[in-house]
Design a protein around this motif. Structure first.
Motif, PDB file in Angstrom:
ATOM      1  N   PHE A 163      28.647  28.106  50.082  1.00  0.00           N
ATOM      2  CA  PHE A 163      30.046  28.286  49.944  1.00  0.00           C
ATOM      3  C   PHE A 163      30.564  28.874  48.660  1.00  0.00           C
ATOM      4  O   PHE A 163      31.246  29.930  48.621  1.00  0.00           O
ATOM      5  N   LEU A 164      30.208  28.039  47.600  1.00  0.00           N
ATOM      6  CA  LEU A 164      30.505  28.336  46.407  1.00  0.00           C
ATOM      7  C   LEU A 164      30.097  29.994  45.818  1.00  0.00           C
ATOM      8  O   LEU A 164      30.900  30.761  45.330  1.00  0.00           O
ATOM      9  N   LEU A 165      28.809  30.229  46.210  1.00  0.00           N
ATOM     10  CA  LEU A 165      28.079  31.365  45.884  1.00  0.00           C
ATOM     11  C   LEU A 165      28.697  32.398  46.438  1.00  0.00           C
ATOM     12  O   LEU A 165      28.893  33.538  46.043  1.00  0.00           O
ATOM     13  N   VAL A 166      29.239  32.391  47.913  1.00  0.00           N
ATOM     14  CA  VAL A 166      29.424  33.344  48.626  1.00  0.00           C
ATOM     15  C   VAL A 166      30.819  33.729  48.088  1.00  0.00           C
ATOM     16  O   VAL A 166      31.285  34.959  47.900  1.00  0.00           O
ATOM     17  N   ASN A 167      31.918  32.755  47.586  1.00  0.00           N
ATOM     18  CA  ASN A 167      33.109  33.055  47.139  1.00  0.00           C
ATOM     19  C   ASN A 167      32.803  33.859  45.735  1.00  0.00           C
ATOM     20  O   ASN A 167      33.822  34.722  45.563  1.00  0.00           O
ATOM     21  N   LEU A 168      31.998  33.302  45.052  1.00  0.00           N
ATOM     22  CA  LEU A 168      31.554  34.023  43.667  1.00  0.00           C
ATOM     23  C   LEU A 168      31.410  35.443  44.074  1.00  0.00           C
ATOM     24  O   LEU A 168      31.776  36.298  43.211  1.00  0.00           O
ATOM     25  N   GLY A 169      30.676  35.669  44.871  1.00  0.00           N
ATOM     26  CA  GLY A 169      30.084  37.010  45.413  1.00  0.00           C
ATOM     27  C   GLY A 169      31.559  37.951  45.621  1.00  0.00           C
ATOM     28  O   GLY A 169      31.828  39.134  45.380  1.00  0.00           O
ATOM     29  N   PHE A 170      32.184  37.452  46.388  1.00  0.00           N
ATOM     30  CA  PHE A 170      33.665  38.135  46.731  1.00  0.00           C
ATOM     31  C   PHE A 170      34.748  38.281  45.590  1.00  0.00           C
ATOM     32  O   PHE A 170      35.337  39.324  45.447  1.00  0.00           O
ATOM     33  N   LEU A 171      34.541  37.529  44.722  1.00  0.00           N
ATOM     34  CA  LEU A 171      35.285  37.603  43.524  1.00  0.00           C
ATOM     35  C   LEU A 171      34.762  38.763  42.518  1.00  0.00           C
ATOM     36  O   LEU A 171      35.554  39.151  41.646  1.00  0.00           O
ATOM     37  N   PHE A 206      34.405  41.844  43.645  1.00  0.00           N
ATOM     38  CA  PHE A 206      35.057  43.054  44.124  1.00  0.00           C
ATOM     39  C   PHE A 206      36.444  43.098  43.312  1.00  0.00           C
ATOM     40  O   PHE A 206      36.958  42.265  42.716  1.00  0.00           O
ATOM     41  N   PRO A 207      37.095  44.462  43.176  1.00  0.00           N
ATOM     42  CA  PRO A 207      38.328  44.391  42.446  1.00  0.00           C
ATOM     43  C   PRO A 207      39.147  43.738  42.952  1.00  0.00           C
ATOM     44  O   PRO A 207      39.776  43.725  44.227  1.00  0.00           O
ATOM     45  N   PRO A 208      40.226  43.074  42.183  1.00  0.00           N
ATOM     46  CA  PRO A 208      40.890  42.199  42.926  1.00  0.00           C
ATOM     47  C   PRO A 208      42.301  43.099  43.430  1.00  0.00           C
ATOM     48  O   PRO A 208      43.034  42.417  44.368  1.00  0.00           O
ATOM     49  N   GLU A 209      42.356  44.229  43.465  1.00  0.00           N
ATOM     50  CA  GLU A 209      43.423  45.036  44.010  1.00  0.00           C
ATOM     51  C   GLU A 209      42.954  45.547  45.464  1.00  0.00           C
ATOM     52  O   GLU A 209      43.757  46.016  46.192  1.00  0.00           O
ATOM     53  N   TRP A 210      41.651  45.159  45.776  1.00  0.00           N
ATOM     54  CA  TRP A 210      41.228  45.789  46.898  1.00  0.00           C
ATOM     55  C   TRP A 210      41.784  44.742  48.081  1.00  0.00           C
ATOM     56  O   TRP A 210      41.835  43.387  48.057  1.00  0.00           O
ATOM     57  N   LEU A 211      42.703  45.190  48.994  1.00  0.00           N
ATOM     58  CA  LEU A 211      43.244  44.543  50.101  1.00  0.00           C
ATOM     59  C   LEU A 211      44.136  43.470  49.567  1.00  0.00           C
ATOM     60  O   LEU A 211      44.449  42.392  50.210  1.00  0.00           O
ATOM     61  N   ASN A 212      44.667  44.034  48.529  1.00  0.00           N
ATOM     62  CA  ASN A 212      45.754  43.214  47.878  1.00  0.00           C
ATOM     63  C   ASN A 212      45.112  41.708  47.485  1.00  0.00           C
ATOM     64  O   ASN A 212      46.080  40.843  47.616  1.00  0.00           O
ATOM     65  N   GLY A 213      43.973  41.651  47.039  1.00  0.00           N
ATOM     66  CA  GLY A 213      43.584  40.303  46.629  1.00  0.00           C
ATOM     67  C   GLY A 213      42.968  39.437  47.929  1.00  0.00           C
ATOM     68  O   GLY A 213      42.345  38.329  47.318  1.00  0.00           O
ATOM     69  N   SER A 214      43.351  39.888  49.256  1.00  0.00           N
ATOM     70  CA  SER A 214      42.835  39.124  50.450  1.00  0.00           C
ATOM     71  C   SER A 214      41.193  38.647  50.332  1.00  0.00           C
ATOM     72  O   SER A 214      40.779  37.973  51.121  1.00  0.00           O
ATOM     73  N   LEU A 215      40.457  39.511  49.583  1.00  0.00           N
ATOM     74  CA  LEU A 215      39.135  39.686  49.636  1.00  0.00           C
ATOM     75  C   LEU A 215      38.698  37.797  49.250  1.00  0.00           C
ATOM     76  O   LEU A 215      37.596  37.431  49.322  1.00  0.00           O
TER      77      LEU A 215
END
Length: 219
Positions: free
Chosen positions: A118-126, A128-137
């Motif tokens: 779970f931590l690795l998956v979340n690290l992967g999503f981090l 992505f540029p924070p402005e994509w989907l208004n940070g919802s990633l």
């Protein structure tokens, strides 16, 4: 230079000044989490026997999410952003831990592996540029794992087998409203972030309920 802890954060449509009460709708919509927590307390009181410590922890965490988000949408600085995000992150880890250990009956090494994944998956999503989907990633990992838990919950015939699927569906809709907030500024001064709060209160009620109704008596 790093921003200081009291640096202002202005990332939502409703906030147009730095005043405490500049986001009244975003702030008050956090009552959704308080209502969710009270609904779980009511459910615990109606069930026979004592609630497990895990259920109590998740319920307290619901209150903390509502309070932390209220503080962020009033004081709106980097310190309060941490107060907003930390209880949400703790809830995600705790729910995954408790569900895997006590409902799915996984052994400690498997649970540790799930938490690490779970931590690795979340690290992967981090990444992505924070402005994509208004940070919802930032919540992409949570969505993937709640869908996985929903499939297990349904396939194994738990009490209220479709409840986690329902939570996942509401979560997708809530993420859409969170993502649309900045885009909505042109036609709605309130934006859509408050709908994210309202729907997420329901999401967290449903997931906590799914755990509570399926916890073993010795959890």
């Amino acid at each position: 230079m790093n921003a200081s802890p009291d640096s202002a954060v202005d990332i939502y449509c409703e906030r147009t000044t730095s005043l405490f009460w500049a986001e009244p709708v975003n702030a008050l919509s956090n009552l959704s989490f308080i209502v969710a927590a009270l609904a779980i307390v009511w459910l615990i009181r109606r069930r026979p026997g004592r609630a497990g410590a895990a259920s109590v922890f998740l319920t307290i965490n619901l209150f903390a999410i509502g309070i932390g988000s209220f503080l962020f949408h009033t004081f709106a600085n980097r310190t309060m952003m941490a107060a907003d995000l930390l209880p949400i992150f703790i809830y995600q880890l705790a729910f995954l831990l408790f569900y895997a250990r006590f409902v799915a009956g996984q052994k400690a090494p498997s649970v540790a592996g799930l938490l690490a994944l779970f931590l690795l998956v979340n690290l992967g999503f981090l990444q992505f540029p924070p402005e994509w989907l208004n940070g919802s990633l930032l919540y992409g990992g949570a969505l993937l794992f709640i869908l996985s838990i929903a499939a297990y919950h349904h396939a194994t015939g738990k009490r209220e087998p479709a409840i986690v699927y329902l939570a996942a569906g509401v979560f997708v809709v809530s993420l859409a409203f969170r993502s649309l907030d900045q885009w909505a500024c042109g036609w709605s001064p309130l934006g859509t972030h408050f709908i994210w709060h309202l729907l997420n209160g329901l999401v967290l009620y449903l997931t906590t309920r799914a755990y509570l109704l399926n916890q073993p008596s010795n959890a």
